[in-house]
Scaffold this active site. Sequence first.
Site, mmCIF file in Angstrom:
data_model
loop_
_atom_site.group_PDB
_atom_site.id
_atom_site.type_symbol
_atom_site.label_atom_id
_atom_site.label_comp_id
_atom_site.label_asym_id
_atom_site.label_seq_id
_atom_site.Cartn_x
_atom_site.Cartn_y
_atom_site.Cartn_z
ATOM 1 N N ASP A 141 0.817 -1.230 0.000
ATOM 2 C CA ASP A 141 0.000 0.000 0.000
ATOM 3 C C ASP A 141 0.847 1.274 0.000
ATOM 4 O OD1 ASP A 141 -2.051 -1.820 0.311
ATOM 5 O OD2 ASP A 141 -2.256 -1.496 2.460
ATOM 6 N N GLU A 236 -9.630 0.391 -3.412
ATOM 7 C CA GLU A 236 -10.668 -0.297 -2.622
ATOM 8 C C GLU A 236 -11.301 0.610 -1.557
ATOM 9 O OE1 GLU A 236 -8.591 -3.595 -0.804
ATOM 10 O OE2 GLU A 236 -7.210 -2.278 0.288
HETATM 11 O O1 F6P Z 1 -2.242 -3.914 3.521
HETATM 12 C C1 F6P Z 1 -2.029 -4.742 2.443
HETATM 13 C C2 F6P Z 1 -3.321 -5.253 1.886
HETATM 14 O O2 F6P Z 1 -2.999 -6.046 0.781
HETATM 15 C C3 F6P Z 1 -4.361 -4.196 1.554
HETATM 16 O O3 F6P Z 1 -4.088 -3.519 0.365
HETATM 17 C C4 F6P Z 1 -5.607 -5.024 1.537
HETATM 18 O O4 F6P Z 1 -6.729 -4.259 1.845
HETATM 19 C C5 F6P Z 1 -5.379 -6.001 2.626
HETATM 20 O O5 F6P Z 1 -3.989 -6.093 2.808
HETATM 21 C C6 F6P Z 1 -5.937 -7.368 2.349
HETATM 22 O O6 F6P Z 1 -5.742 -8.161 3.459
HETATM 23 P P1 F6P Z 1 -5.983 -9.723 3.512
HETATM 24 O O7 F6P Z 1 -4.728 -10.374 3.086
HETATM 25 O O8 F6P Z 1 -6.311 -9.968 4.934
HETATM 26 O O9 F6P Z 1 -7.116 -10.052 2.587
#
Ligand code: F6P
Length: 363
Positions: A141, A236
């Site tokens: 991110d 998102e």
């Molecule tokens: O923080 C990194 C990230 O990939 C975000 O961009 C995303 O919202 C989140 O983690 C997704 O998390 P998970 O792996 O729990 O689905």
Amino acid sequence: MSKTKIAVLTGGGDAPGLNAVIYSLTRACLNTMDCELIGYKFGYRGLYLNDYIPLTMESTTGILHIGGTMLYASNKDNLFDYLVEENGKMVKKDVSNVAVENMKKEGVDVLVVLGGDGTLTSARDFSRKGVNVIGVPKTIDNDLASTDQTFGFDSAVNIVTENLGRLHTTIKSHNRIMVVEVMGRSAGWIALQSGIAGSADVILIPEIPYSIDKVVEKIEERDARGRFFTIIVVTEGAKPIHGEASVGKFVADSPDPIRFGGIAAKIATELEGRVNHEIRSCALGHIQRGGDTSAFDRILSIRYGVEAARLIKERQFGNMVTLRGNQMCNDSLENVIGAKSKQVDPNGELVKAARLIGISFGD
Ligand code: F6P
């Protein structure tokens, strides 16, 4: 004198470059100090369960380019607020002392934590408890304060850019509108950079609330110029003016329980009937975190690993390695965690440049 024992863990969601940091840190430490290294498995859970593997030249050979993490990761195991069973019930407890005791028992002198804000918050808290901690900034991110760029971000931008190219050929063939949802939580870095590099027509980011009317205007403007397809990249966590971000999932035992999701489908539904096109949406999801690490991220991760080794050698604990301009630096974990997360500046040079080449931000 006994060898310095250095433990490493990778916490939070995985990101390309974790293996490259493990690779370079192991090599730089073994080449400059009388030391041994271990890696806890599944982030802080491994620290709690004392579950680790040795990190040696041999065990870390051949991992430089590979995404993911050889140490496994977890974004649920906050040891300061940990789910444990007590009298047949699951309750949350601070079990950080168990981790500290485990490190003492094993003779661990230094803990190197590779993670984003959640993981590094615990790193700061362990540092406050007297543990010798070094942080390394990971997240696709790119929203971590104090460093210009986290590792993993460039790889994600490359993946999204490549996929925008693929989507272009299909939407152009059908005169369609495509809404593409990308990761980033409440920071629009991935959408902004991949949107510019991948020739998006509209980029919607959390830092600039959008109006669907403005998106429609942009599609109509393109129609008038004979460009009968439009690609919209949306973070998102983006939100409409006067509206809220779309929450996709609630992960109760995660330090940051909200998972955004669904904004692309929502925008596609809102555009339905308002423009003279077929509309499709897709979410690139975890594809953005997978595969090989980009060349830039491999080098950045190597630099972070080498700088972390230098801080260990000089016993400058409680710090996170950072990139400032093109310089390796460091900042205290207290500063990093105390600061606001790093977001796109709506009036910054890159947003202005994007506007000047005709990209709409829906505002
Ligand atoms: O923080 C990194 C990230 O990939 C975000 O961009 C995303 O919202 C989140 O983690 C997704 O998390 P998970 O792996 O729990 O689905």
